[in-house]
Design an enzyme around this catalytic site. Structure first.
Site, PDB file in Angstrom:
ATOM      1  N   GLY A   1     -10.430  10.776  -9.136  1.00  0.00           N
ATOM      2  CA  GLY A   1     -10.032   9.372  -9.070  1.00  0.00           C
ATOM      3  C   GLY A   1      -9.609   8.805 -10.410  1.00  0.00           C
ATOM      4  O   GLY A   1     -10.458   8.530 -11.266  1.00  0.00           O
ATOM      5  N   LEU A   2      -8.306   8.624 -10.543  1.00  0.00           N
ATOM      6  CA  LEU A   2      -7.755   7.971 -11.736  1.00  0.00           C
ATOM      7  C   LEU A   2      -7.126   6.634 -11.336  1.00  0.00           C
ATOM      8  O   LEU A   2      -7.446   5.583 -11.890  1.00  0.00           O
ATOM      9  CB  LEU A   2      -6.693   8.887 -12.376  1.00  0.00           C
ATOM     10  CG  LEU A   2      -5.906   8.303 -13.546  1.00  0.00           C
ATOM     11  CD1 LEU A   2      -6.810   8.106 -14.764  1.00  0.00           C
ATOM     12  CD2 LEU A   2      -4.737   9.238 -13.930  1.00  0.00           C
ATOM     13  N   THR A   3      -6.240   6.671 -10.321  1.00  0.00           N
ATOM     14  CA  THR A   3      -5.436   5.507  -9.951  1.00  0.00           C
ATOM     15  C   THR A   3      -6.287   4.342  -9.436  1.00  0.00           C
ATOM     16  O   THR A   3      -7.267   4.539  -8.724  1.00  0.00           O
ATOM     17  CB  THR A   3      -4.421   5.918  -8.850  1.00  0.00           C
ATOM     18  OG1 THR A   3      -3.688   7.041  -9.330  1.00  0.00           O
ATOM     19  CG2 THR A   3      -3.470   4.792  -8.523  1.00  0.00           C
TER      20      THR A   3
ATOM     21  N   SER B   1       1.103   4.012 -12.528  1.00  0.00           N
ATOM     22  CA  SER B   1       1.810   4.750 -13.593  1.00  0.00           C
ATOM     23  C   SER B   1       1.146   4.471 -14.933  1.00  0.00           C
ATOM     24  O   SER B   1       1.043   5.341 -15.791  1.00  0.00           O
ATOM     25  CB  SER B   1       3.272   4.308 -13.643  1.00  0.00           C
ATOM     26  OG  SER B   1       3.901   4.585 -12.426  1.00  0.00           O
TER      27      SER B   1
ATOM     28  N   HIS C   1      20.101  19.804  11.807  1.00  0.00           N
ATOM     29  CA  HIS C   1      19.497  19.776  13.146  1.00  0.00           C
ATOM     30  C   HIS C   1      20.105  18.685  14.037  1.00  0.00           C
ATOM     31  O   HIS C   1      19.738  18.578  15.218  1.00  0.00           O
ATOM     32  CB  HIS C   1      17.981  19.553  13.063  1.00  0.00           C
ATOM     33  CG  HIS C   1      17.201  20.783  12.689  1.00  0.00           C
ATOM     34  ND1 HIS C   1      17.287  21.384  11.448  1.00  0.00           N
ATOM     35  CD2 HIS C   1      16.323  21.535  13.390  1.00  0.00           C
ATOM     36  CE1 HIS C   1      16.485  22.432  11.405  1.00  0.00           C
ATOM     37  NE2 HIS C   1      15.887  22.550  12.572  1.00  0.00           N
TER      38      HIS C   1
ATOM     39  N   GLY D   1      20.709  15.466  16.099  1.00  0.00           N
ATOM     40  CA  GLY D   1      19.759  14.570  16.767  1.00  0.00           C
ATOM     41  C   GLY D   1      18.380  15.182  16.896  1.00  0.00           C
ATOM     42  O   GLY D   1      17.361  14.476  16.841  1.00  0.00           O
TER      43      GLY D   1
ATOM     44  N   GLU E   1       0.931  12.390  -8.952  1.00  0.00           N
ATOM     45  CA  GLU E   1       0.776  13.001 -10.291  1.00  0.00           C
ATOM     46  C   GLU E   1       1.897  12.552 -11.232  1.00  0.00           C
ATOM     47  O   GLU E   1       2.397  13.332 -12.040  1.00  0.00           O
ATOM     48  CB  GLU E   1       0.680  14.520 -10.203  1.00  0.00           C
ATOM     49  CG  GLU E   1      -0.581  14.943  -9.469  1.00  0.00           C
ATOM     50  CD  GLU E   1      -1.006  16.372  -9.729  1.00  0.00           C
ATOM     51  OE1 GLU E   1      -0.717  16.896 -10.805  1.00  0.00           O
ATOM     52  OE2 GLU E   1      -1.655  16.929  -8.844  1.00  0.00           O
TER      53      GLU E   1
ATOM     54  N   GLU F   1      10.136   8.727 -12.374  1.00  0.00           N
ATOM     55  CA  GLU F   1      10.449   7.941 -13.579  1.00  0.00           C
ATOM     56  C   GLU F   1       9.478   8.308 -14.707  1.00  0.00           C
ATOM     57  O   GLU F   1       9.880   8.459 -15.865  1.00  0.00           O
ATOM     58  CB  GLU F   1      10.365   6.432 -13.268  1.00  0.00           C
ATOM     59  CG  GLU F   1      11.454   5.901 -12.333  1.00  0.00           C
ATOM     60  CD  GLU F   1      11.249   6.278 -10.856  1.00  0.00           C
ATOM     61  OE1 GLU F   1      10.130   6.700 -10.494  1.00  0.00           O
ATOM     62  OE2 GLU F   1      12.215   6.165 -10.086  1.00  0.00           O
TER      63      GLU F   1
HETATM   64  C1  LIG Z   1      -0.572  10.396  -0.933  1.00  0.00           C
HETATM   65  C2  LIG Z   1      -0.999  10.063  -2.317  1.00  0.00           C
HETATM   66  C3  LIG Z   1      -2.016  10.789  -2.907  1.00  0.00           C
HETATM   67  C4  LIG Z   1      -2.460  10.452  -4.186  1.00  0.00           C
HETATM   68  N1  LIG Z   1      -3.539  11.137  -4.725  1.00  0.00           N
HETATM   69  C5  LIG Z   1      -4.088  10.683  -5.883  1.00  0.00           C
HETATM   70  C6  LIG Z   1      -5.314  11.271  -6.370  1.00  0.00           C
HETATM   71  O1  LIG Z   1      -5.857  12.219  -5.784  1.00  0.00           O
HETATM   72  N2  LIG Z   1      -5.865  10.747  -7.493  1.00  0.00           N
HETATM   73  C7  LIG Z   1      -5.292   9.704  -8.187  1.00  0.00           C
HETATM   74  O2  LIG Z   1      -5.851   9.293  -9.189  1.00  0.00           O
HETATM   75  N3  LIG Z   1      -4.122   9.149  -7.748  1.00  0.00           N
HETATM   76  C8  LIG Z   1      -3.515   9.604  -6.620  1.00  0.00           C
HETATM   77  N4  LIG Z   1      -2.358   9.038  -6.147  1.00  0.00           N
HETATM   78  C9  LIG Z   1      -1.764   7.935  -6.896  1.00  0.00           C
HETATM   79  C10 LIG Z   1      -0.449   8.281  -7.558  1.00  0.00           C
HETATM   80  O3  LIG Z   1      -0.651   9.117  -8.662  1.00  0.00           O
HETATM   81  C11 LIG Z   1       0.245   6.948  -7.898  1.00  0.00           C
HETATM   82  O4  LIG Z   1       0.657   6.373  -6.680  1.00  0.00           O
HETATM   83  C12 LIG Z   1       1.398   7.118  -8.834  1.00  0.00           C
HETATM   84  O5  LIG Z   1       0.956   7.522 -10.111  1.00  0.00           O
HETATM   85  C13 LIG Z   1       2.232   5.838  -8.970  1.00  0.00           C
HETATM   86  O6  LIG Z   1       1.428   4.708  -9.198  1.00  0.00           O
HETATM   87  P1  LIG Z   1       1.642   3.395  -8.291  1.00  0.00           P
HETATM   88  O7  LIG Z   1       1.624   3.844  -6.881  1.00  0.00           O
HETATM   89  O8  LIG Z   1       0.674   2.380  -8.710  1.00  0.00           O
HETATM   90  O9  LIG Z   1       3.117   2.939  -8.610  1.00  0.00           O
HETATM   91  P2  LIG Z   1       3.568   1.969  -9.829  1.00  0.00           P
HETATM   92  O10 LIG Z   1       3.035   2.503 -11.114  1.00  0.00           O
HETATM   93  O11 LIG Z   1       3.284   0.564  -9.458  1.00  0.00           O
HETATM   94  O12 LIG Z   1       5.132   2.216  -9.825  1.00  0.00           O
HETATM   95  C14 LIG Z   1       6.031   1.514  -8.975  1.00  0.00           C
HETATM   96  C15 LIG Z   1       7.452   1.907  -9.392  1.00  0.00           C
HETATM   97  O13 LIG Z   1       7.692   1.491 -10.772  1.00  0.00           O
HETATM   98  C16 LIG Z   1       8.082   2.621 -11.531  1.00  0.00           C
HETATM   99  N5  LIG Z   1       7.564   2.494 -12.898  1.00  0.00           N
HETATM  100  C17 LIG Z   1       6.293   2.210 -13.279  1.00  0.00           C
HETATM  101  N6  LIG Z   1       6.210   2.205 -14.626  1.00  0.00           N
HETATM  102  C18 LIG Z   1       7.445   2.520 -15.087  1.00  0.00           C
HETATM  103  C19 LIG Z   1       8.011   2.669 -16.401  1.00  0.00           C
HETATM  104  N7  LIG Z   1       7.270   2.542 -17.501  1.00  0.00           N
HETATM  105  N8  LIG Z   1       9.328   2.982 -16.500  1.00  0.00           N
HETATM  106  C20 LIG Z   1      10.087   3.137 -15.400  1.00  0.00           C
HETATM  107  N9  LIG Z   1       9.616   3.017 -14.129  1.00  0.00           N
HETATM  108  C21 LIG Z   1       8.311   2.706 -13.996  1.00  0.00           C
HETATM  109  C22 LIG Z   1       7.498   3.818 -10.805  1.00  0.00           C
HETATM  110  O14 LIG Z   1       8.162   5.018 -11.158  1.00  0.00           O
HETATM  111  C23 LIG Z   1       7.688   3.399  -9.361  1.00  0.00           C
HETATM  112  O15 LIG Z   1       8.990   3.698  -8.961  1.00  0.00           O
HETATM  113  C24 LIG Z   1      -1.854   9.398  -4.901  1.00  0.00           C
HETATM  114  C25 LIG Z   1      -0.792   8.688  -4.318  1.00  0.00           C
HETATM  115  C26 LIG Z   1      -0.384   8.992  -3.037  1.00  0.00           C
HETATM  116  C27 LIG Z   1       0.728   8.190  -2.427  1.00  0.00           C
END
Ligand SMILES: Cc1cc2nc3c(=O)[nH]c(=O)nc-3n(C[C@H](O)[C@H](O)[C@H](O)COP(=O)(O)OP(=O)(O)OC[C@H]3O[C@@H](n4cnc5c(N)ncnc54)[C@H](O)[C@@H]3O)c2cc1C
Length: 385
Positions: free
Chosen positions: A124-126, A132, A338, A340, A363, A367
């Site tokens: 768990g990081l996010t 991001s 494929h 339809g 991960e 971007e």
């Molecule tokens: C199915 C799934 C499984 C996951 N599993 C894990 C897990 O096991 N552990 C964990 O910790 N996390 C997990 N995640 C989280 C995942 O790593 C994040 O969703 C991802 O890092 C993006 O963060 P966010 O969704 O908050 O998007 P945001 O950071 O809000 O980004 C939104 C948009 O803005 C863009 N953006 C953001 N900052 C910048 C920048 N500086 N420059 C340009 N563009 C930018 C992004 O590229 C994106 O297009 C998972 C996500 C999903 C969907």
């Protein structure tokens, strides 16, 4: 330069392919529809040594290389990308953090049952407001005698509601920014620690994705993983390997899309011919094959660099960026080939398309990969600020 796999690697590839096609692929549609996490498959993957693929045998692992791991990931993902994603989070992230930062006692206690498949791990990081920008973590850990008390929540955590062992990042010293984030290992059943909402997702639906909630969760000081303040720094190193895994994961979906499309084009007849005979279809197949091969070469190169102890941060990100982007393109082409039928649940290509998108987000988004690559190429050489 030798691009061929060794005999052992070919055997590994065939073994995992046989297992995945027999035990996983036939159920992928059902698990996708029900959004069901198939726990029993992970016990079987453990018996094959794949739940601890790259860890030394002394910790219950199989002692495989990163290239071997890429082969495994591609084959499992070809069968079911959701299962493969859960396997990736378990291996590269949760176990990876314990292996990298854990002391001997922690490795024996936590890594060994994970590597054997007796336990499932999550990482768990996010957080809601730290995606991001993961350094913006808000979850806190406060020292209280010989314990830490954690409060906060994590979002989007793969395996969160099924995991026995979690590695969680929390702020231990706010004044130090990213250098004030530490990692903790927490076991299921610890008071104040529970999974929250299970997410309803577009794809990778056989992979569990849930919140993790920490409410006055007390863990012994011995659960601090690595040095205090090193959680985020270790995370960056863990993602170097993790991204090779996600590149291989994307490759699995792309390869499945290509093969399914070739088979379909041979069987589908229009205007008195198999559609495979039309040049428009052949060109699509050719473009798909070039992309899949290029992605595999980038992925295997990154794995090789890691296995030979060379710098590979940019190369892991390049592999992950390219493989995940082409997986979406190739899956989209597969749906088009494929016609339809590609739009129906009866064929797997619509699932490939839905699953593939996660590779460009998890991960680190595409971007973020571009930021990492540019930083490695230019910032570190002092060419830009
Ligand atoms: C199915 C799934 C499984 C996951 N599993 C894990 C897990 O096991 N552990 C964990 O910790 N996390 C997990 N995640 C989280 C995942 O790593 C994040 O969703 C991802 O890092 C993006 O963060 P966010 O969704 O908050 O998007 P945001 O950071 O809000 O980004 C939104 C948009 O803005 C863009 N953006 C953001 N900052 C910048 C920048 N500086 N420059 C340009 N563009 C930018 C992004 O590229 C994106 O297009 C998972 C996500 C999903 C969907």
């Amino acid at each position: 330069m030798d691009f061929s796999l060794s005999e052992e690697q070919q055997l590994l590839q065939q073994t995992v392919r046989d297992f995945a096609q027999a035990e996983i692929a036939p159920h992928a549609r059902e698990w996708d529809e029900k959004q069901a996490f198939p726990r029993e498959i992970f016990t079987k993957l453990g018996a094959l040594g794949l739940m601890g693929a790259v860890w030394p045998t002394e910790y219950g692992g199989a002692g495989l290389s990163t290239l071997d791991y890429a082969i495994v990931m591609e084959e499992v993902s070809r069968a079911d990308a959701g299962v493969a994603l859960s396997l990736a989070a378990h291996n590269s992230l949760c176990s990876g953090h314990i292996f990298l930062a854990g002391n001997e006692e922690q490795k024996k206690k936590y890594l060994t049952p994970l590597a054997k498949g007796e336990k499932v791990g999550c990482w768990g990081l996010t957080e809601n407001s730290a995606g991001s920008d993961a350094g913006g973590t808000k979850t806190v850990a406060v020292k209280d005698g010989d314990h830490w008390v954690l409060n906060g929540s994590k979002t989007f955590i793969t395996n969160a509601s099924v995991a026995d062992t979690a590695v969680v990042m929390a702020v231990t010293d706010k004044s130090k920014g990213k250098k004030g984030i530490s990692a903790f290992v927490i076991e299921r059943g610890t008071p104040g620690f529970r999974p929250g909402k299970k997410e309803d997702k577009l794809g990778v639906r056989s992979s569990d994705t849930s919140e993790l909630v920490l409410e006055d969760c007390r863990v012994p000081a011995a659960n601090l993983l690595g040095q205090e303040g090193n959680g985020f720094i270790d995370t960056l190193r863990i993602l170097d390997r993790g991204r090779i895994g996600i590149a291989a994961w994307s490759l699995g979906i792309a390869q499945a899309s290509l093969e399914t499309s070739m088979a379909y084009a041979q069987g589908r007849r229009q205007f008195g011919h198999a559609i495979a005979e039309f040049q428009a279809i052949q060109f699509k197949i050719a473009d798909m094959a070039v992309k899949v091969d290029a992605a595999r070469l980038l992925t295997w190169r990154a794995a090789h660099l890691r296995d030979s102890g060379q710098e590979h941060t940019a190369q892991s990100s390049m592999a992950k960026l390219y493989a995940s982007e082409i997986a979406v393109e190739v899956a989209l082409d597969a749906v088009q080939i494929h016609g339809g039928y590609g739009f129906l649940k009866d064929y797997p290509v619509e699932r490939y398309l839905r699953d593939s998108k996660l590779g460009t987000i998890g991960e680190g988004t595409s971007e973020v990969q571009r930021l990492v690559i540019a930083r490695e190429l230019m910032q570190l050489r002092g060419m830009v600020r």
